[in-house]
Scaffold this motif. Structure first.
Motif, PDB file in Angstrom:
ATOM      1  N   ASP A 191       0.966  -1.211   0.092  1.00  0.00           N
ATOM      2  CA  ASP A 191      -0.111  -0.083   0.036  1.00  0.00           C
ATOM      3  C   ASP A 191       0.937   1.261   0.045  1.00  0.00           C
ATOM      4  O   ASP A 191       1.752   1.322   1.076  1.00  0.00           O
ATOM      5  N   ALA A 192       1.031   1.886  -1.201  1.00  0.00           N
ATOM      6  CA  ALA A 192       1.730   3.018  -1.057  1.00  0.00           C
ATOM      7  C   ALA A 192       1.510   4.279  -0.478  1.00  0.00           C
ATOM      8  O   ALA A 192       2.444   5.035   0.114  1.00  0.00           O
ATOM      9  N   SER A 193       0.332   4.236   0.340  1.00  0.00           N
ATOM     10  CA  SER A 193      -0.117   5.375   1.196  1.00  0.00           C
ATOM     11  C   SER A 193       0.277   5.066   2.556  1.00  0.00           C
ATOM     12  O   SER A 193       0.271   5.922   3.267  1.00  0.00           O
ATOM     13  N   THR A 194       0.185   3.950   3.016  1.00  0.00           N
ATOM     14  CA  THR A 194       0.225   3.605   4.518  1.00  0.00           C
ATOM     15  C   THR A 194       1.602   2.690   4.671  1.00  0.00           C
ATOM     16  O   THR A 194       1.876   2.794   5.947  1.00  0.00           O
ATOM     17  N   SER A 195       2.132   2.099   3.810  1.00  0.00           N
ATOM     18  CA  SER A 195       3.241   1.417   3.954  1.00  0.00           C
ATOM     19  C   SER A 195       4.654   2.227   4.582  1.00  0.00           C
ATOM     20  O   SER A 195       5.053   3.235   3.882  1.00  0.00           O
ATOM     21  N   GLU A 196       5.179   1.850   5.795  1.00  0.00           N
ATOM     22  CA  GLU A 196       6.222   2.679   6.195  1.00  0.00           C
ATOM     23  C   GLU A 196       7.522   2.440   5.208  1.00  0.00           C
ATOM     24  O   GLU A 196       8.624   2.972   5.013  1.00  0.00           O
ATOM     25  N   ARG A 197       7.532   1.098   4.728  1.00  0.00           N
ATOM     26  CA  ARG A 197       8.637   0.664   4.043  1.00  0.00           C
ATOM     27  C   ARG A 197       8.743   1.527   2.679  1.00  0.00           C
ATOM     28  O   ARG A 197       9.728   2.169   2.256  1.00  0.00           O
ATOM     29  N   ALA A 198       7.516   1.761   2.156  1.00  0.00           N
ATOM     30  CA  ALA A 198       7.328   2.327   0.946  1.00  0.00           C
ATOM     31  C   ALA A 198       7.907   3.783   1.077  1.00  0.00           C
ATOM     32  O   ALA A 198       8.361   4.447   0.374  1.00  0.00           O
ATOM     33  N   PHE A 199       7.347   4.469   2.306  1.00  0.00           N
ATOM     34  CA  PHE A 199       7.774   5.874   2.500  1.00  0.00           C
ATOM     35  C   PHE A 199       9.197   5.989   2.859  1.00  0.00           C
ATOM     36  O   PHE A 199       9.928   6.974   2.335  1.00  0.00           O
ATOM     37  N   MET A 200       9.885   5.226   3.733  1.00  0.00           N
ATOM     38  CA  MET A 200      11.056   5.314   4.036  1.00  0.00           C
ATOM     39  C   MET A 200      12.101   4.898   3.022  1.00  0.00           C
ATOM     40  O   MET A 200      13.206   5.211   2.903  1.00  0.00           O
ATOM     41  N   LYS A 201      11.894   3.849   2.300  1.00  0.00           N
ATOM     42  CA  LYS A 201      12.955   2.976   1.540  1.00  0.00           C
ATOM     43  C   LYS A 201      12.396   2.985   0.092  1.00  0.00           C
ATOM     44  O   LYS A 201      13.215   2.428  -0.873  1.00  0.00           O
ATOM     45  N   LYS A 202      11.293   3.346  -0.249  1.00  0.00           N
ATOM     46  CA  LYS A 202      10.718   3.471  -1.736  1.00  0.00           C
ATOM     47  C   LYS A 202      10.919   1.909  -2.162  1.00  0.00           C
ATOM     48  O   LYS A 202      11.147   1.711  -3.190  1.00  0.00           O
ATOM     49  N   GLU A 203      10.208   1.089  -1.283  1.00  0.00           N
ATOM     50  CA  GLU A 203      10.170  -0.369  -1.556  1.00  0.00           C
ATOM     51  C   GLU A 203       8.890  -0.979  -1.069  1.00  0.00           C
ATOM     52  O   GLU A 203       8.273  -0.399  -0.179  1.00  0.00           O
ATOM     53  N   PHE A 204       8.489  -1.893  -1.901  1.00  0.00           N
ATOM     54  CA  PHE A 204       7.108  -2.866  -1.563  1.00  0.00           C
ATOM     55  C   PHE A 204       7.723  -4.261  -1.177  1.00  0.00           C
ATOM     56  O   PHE A 204       8.686  -4.689  -1.933  1.00  0.00           O
ATOM     57  N   LEU A 205       7.200  -4.879  -0.072  1.00  0.00           N
ATOM     58  CA  LEU A 205       7.533  -5.970   0.400  1.00  0.00           C
ATOM     59  C   LEU A 205       6.404  -7.206   0.068  1.00  0.00           C
ATOM     60  O   LEU A 205       5.241  -7.020   0.066  1.00  0.00           O
ATOM     61  N   TYR A 206       7.092  -8.390  -0.375  1.00  0.00           N
ATOM     62  CA  TYR A 206       6.173  -9.466  -0.727  1.00  0.00           C
ATOM     63  C   TYR A 206       6.822 -10.607  -0.030  1.00  0.00           C
ATOM     64  O   TYR A 206       8.053 -11.165  -0.211  1.00  0.00           O
ATOM     65  N   GLY A 207       6.113 -11.318   0.702  1.00  0.00           N
ATOM     66  CA  GLY A 207       6.509 -12.397   1.355  1.00  0.00           C
ATOM     67  C   GLY A 207       5.844 -13.605   1.478  1.00  0.00           C
ATOM     68  O   GLY A 207       4.665 -13.799   0.774  1.00  0.00           O
ATOM     69  N   VAL A 208       6.610 -14.689   1.766  1.00  0.00           N
ATOM     70  CA  VAL A 208       5.838 -16.177   1.755  1.00  0.00           C
ATOM     71  C   VAL A 208       5.589 -16.531   3.001  1.00  0.00           C
ATOM     72  O   VAL A 208       6.688 -16.563   3.847  1.00  0.00           O
ATOM     73  N   ASP A 209       4.573 -16.881   3.630  1.00  0.00           N
ATOM     74  CA  ASP A 209       4.065 -17.541   4.890  1.00  0.00           C
ATOM     75  C   ASP A 209       3.982 -18.789   4.752  1.00  0.00           C
ATOM     76  O   ASP A 209       3.026 -19.475   4.186  1.00  0.00           O
ATOM     77  N   ALA A 210       4.439 -19.931   5.990  1.00  0.00           N
ATOM     78  CA  ALA A 210       3.977 -21.028   5.991  1.00  0.00           C
ATOM     79  C   ALA A 210       4.030 -21.404   7.495  1.00  0.00           C
ATOM     80  O   ALA A 210       4.740 -20.881   8.167  1.00  0.00           O
ATOM     81  N   ARG A 211       3.102 -22.292   7.750  1.00  0.00           N
ATOM     82  CA  ARG A 211       3.380 -22.955   9.440  1.00  0.00           C
ATOM     83  C   ARG A 211       3.320 -24.373   9.286  1.00  0.00           C
ATOM     84  O   ARG A 211       2.496 -24.966   8.411  1.00  0.00           O
ATOM     85  N   GLY A 212       4.022 -25.077   9.861  1.00  0.00           N
ATOM     86  CA  GLY A 212       4.073 -26.606  10.009  1.00  0.00           C
ATOM     87  C   GLY A 212       5.250 -27.054  10.748  1.00  0.00           C
ATOM     88  O   GLY A 212       5.986 -26.424  11.226  1.00  0.00           O
ATOM     89  N   ASN A 213       5.544 -28.237  10.805  1.00  0.00           N
ATOM     90  CA  ASN A 213       6.613 -29.106  11.325  1.00  0.00           C
ATOM     91  C   ASN A 213       6.759 -30.509  10.961  1.00  0.00           C
ATOM     92  O   ASN A 213       5.781 -31.131  10.140  1.00  0.00           O
ATOM     93  N   VAL A 214       7.810 -31.094  11.190  1.00  0.00           N
ATOM     94  CA  VAL A 214       7.865 -32.461  11.059  1.00  0.00           C
ATOM     95  C   VAL A 214       8.147 -33.318  12.428  1.00  0.00           C
ATOM     96  O   VAL A 214       8.435 -32.692  13.388  1.00  0.00           O
ATOM     97  N   GLY A 215       7.840 -34.552  12.507  1.00  0.00           N
ATOM     98  CA  GLY A 215       8.133 -35.594  13.427  1.00  0.00           C
ATOM     99  C   GLY A 215       8.080 -36.873  13.252  1.00  0.00           C
ATOM    100  O   GLY A 215       8.239 -37.394  11.815  1.00  0.00           O
ATOM    101  N   PHE A 216       8.174 -37.812  14.032  1.00  0.00           N
ATOM    102  CA  PHE A 216       8.550 -39.260  13.573  1.00  0.00           C
ATOM    103  C   PHE A 216       6.963 -39.941  14.066  1.00  0.00           C
ATOM    104  O   PHE A 216       6.337 -39.943  15.176  1.00  0.00           O
ATOM    105  N   SER A 217       7.033 -41.085  13.173  1.00  0.00           N
ATOM    106  CA  SER A 217       5.797 -41.858  13.605  1.00  0.00           C
ATOM    107  C   SER A 217       6.241 -43.123  14.147  1.00  0.00           C
ATOM    108  O   SER A 217       7.204 -43.249  15.341  1.00  0.00           O
ATOM    109  N   PHE A 218       5.799 -44.280  13.581  1.00  0.00           N
ATOM    110  CA  PHE A 218       6.450 -45.483  14.390  1.00  0.00           C
ATOM    111  C   PHE A 218       7.828 -45.850  14.074  1.00  0.00           C
ATOM    112  O   PHE A 218       8.309 -45.859  12.981  1.00  0.00           O
TER     113      PHE A 218
END
Length: 299
Positions: A191-218
């Protein structure tokens, strides 16, 4: 190019398409050794793993096994990857160079499961499973004092070589559990009007989010060795797995069918499983007894 909400929205659609294209191209090798389990909370409980499912003759009342869930838990973790797009590049219409980056980001997100699952195998040498022992250990408790059949069982062969793993991947559940809480998704701070990053560094951020984990069965489904990959050690691993029995002393029917090695053991594994004849001319009795998988995540 004038930067406004419509332009940024269109850019987001294009970046998302490139991300999804990369995500769809990611290999799913992890599915060969892991079962995906959905998660709807911060952690899942797997206490039921302590009782291998088996049938018995019905004599008297039913023998009820409680599927308790307080002995083994897998807690979900957060994962992310973030890139920035410079405002000047949008102004100057230099967006072509970003499409390959978003596709690569999508492919990296798709590799997330591979990274976690294949890394879990060597971690099994030091991390605990449902019975409180390391997943690969020499003294897993089986049976009970009350029944007079308490004993310990090993699914680990000690040594100082690069580890190799023998698995049974034809059961209802795989040796590794991949717990999925949130699949990888692309999110934006654009958001060009509200993003602090856009205002301070002239950059827009795009990220990937995920949640999970691994463990062991038998633990009975897997055997780890740090000994030399030889016919004798391979035979010992198979014998240990096929000899596994329930607490009631019933054979589990384990039959290992996948040998997982790192690049350093590839030649030995190929000779063990692929050669028809041994150096002395006799038949190689272990030919074709397991599928071979060489994993770049191992030594």
């Amino acid at each position: 190019m004038e930067i406004n909400g419509a332009v940024l929205s269109a850019l987001g659609v294009g970046f998302s398409a490139a991300f999804q294209a990369g995500l769809s191209e990611a290999p799913e090798e992890w599915k060969k050794i892991a079962t995906e389990v959905a998660s709807v909370t911060s952690e899942n409980e797997y206490g039921w793993l302590k009782d291998w499912p088996s049938m018995r003759e019905w004599v008297g009342d039913r023998l009820i096994k409680e599927l308790s869930g307080d002995s083994y838990k897998i807690k979900n973790k957060d994962f992310e990857a973030t890139v920035s797009v410079k405002k000047n590049d949008i102004d100057d219409d230099k967006l072509g160079m970003y499409t390959p980056r978003f596709k690569a980001q999508g492919k990296a997100a798709g590799q997330w499961q591979n990274n976690l699952v294949w890394s879990a195998l060597p971690l099994g040498l030091s991390e605990k499973c449902y019975d409180g022992q390391n997943y690969f250990d020499t003294d897993h408790p089986v049976g009970s004092k009350e029944k007079g059949n308490q004993r310990t069982v090993s699914n680990y062969q000690a040594g100082a070589k690069a580890p190799w793993f023998l698995l049974d991947v034809k059961q209802a559940i795989m040796p590794i559990i991949f717990q999925m809480r949130q699949k990888p998704e692309l999110v934006a701070q654009d958001d060009a009007s509200t993003s602090e990053r856009a205002f301070m560094k002239k950059e827009f951020l795009y990220g990937v989010d995920a949640r999970g984990n691994v463990g062991f069965s038998f633990w009975q489904l897997a055997f780890a060795s740090k000994a030399e990959l030889t016919a004798d050690n391979y035979e010992a691993a198979r014998k240990a797995m096929t000899s596994n029995r329930t607490d009631e002393d019933v054979p589990l029917g384990i039959m290992p069918n996948l040998l997982v090695v790192g690049p350093s053991n590839e030649a030995k594994a190929l000779a063990l499983l692929k050669k028809e004849k041994l150096a002395g001319g006799e038949d190689n009795i272990w030919q074709g007894t397991a599928e071979l998988l060489v994993s770049p995540w191992l030594e």
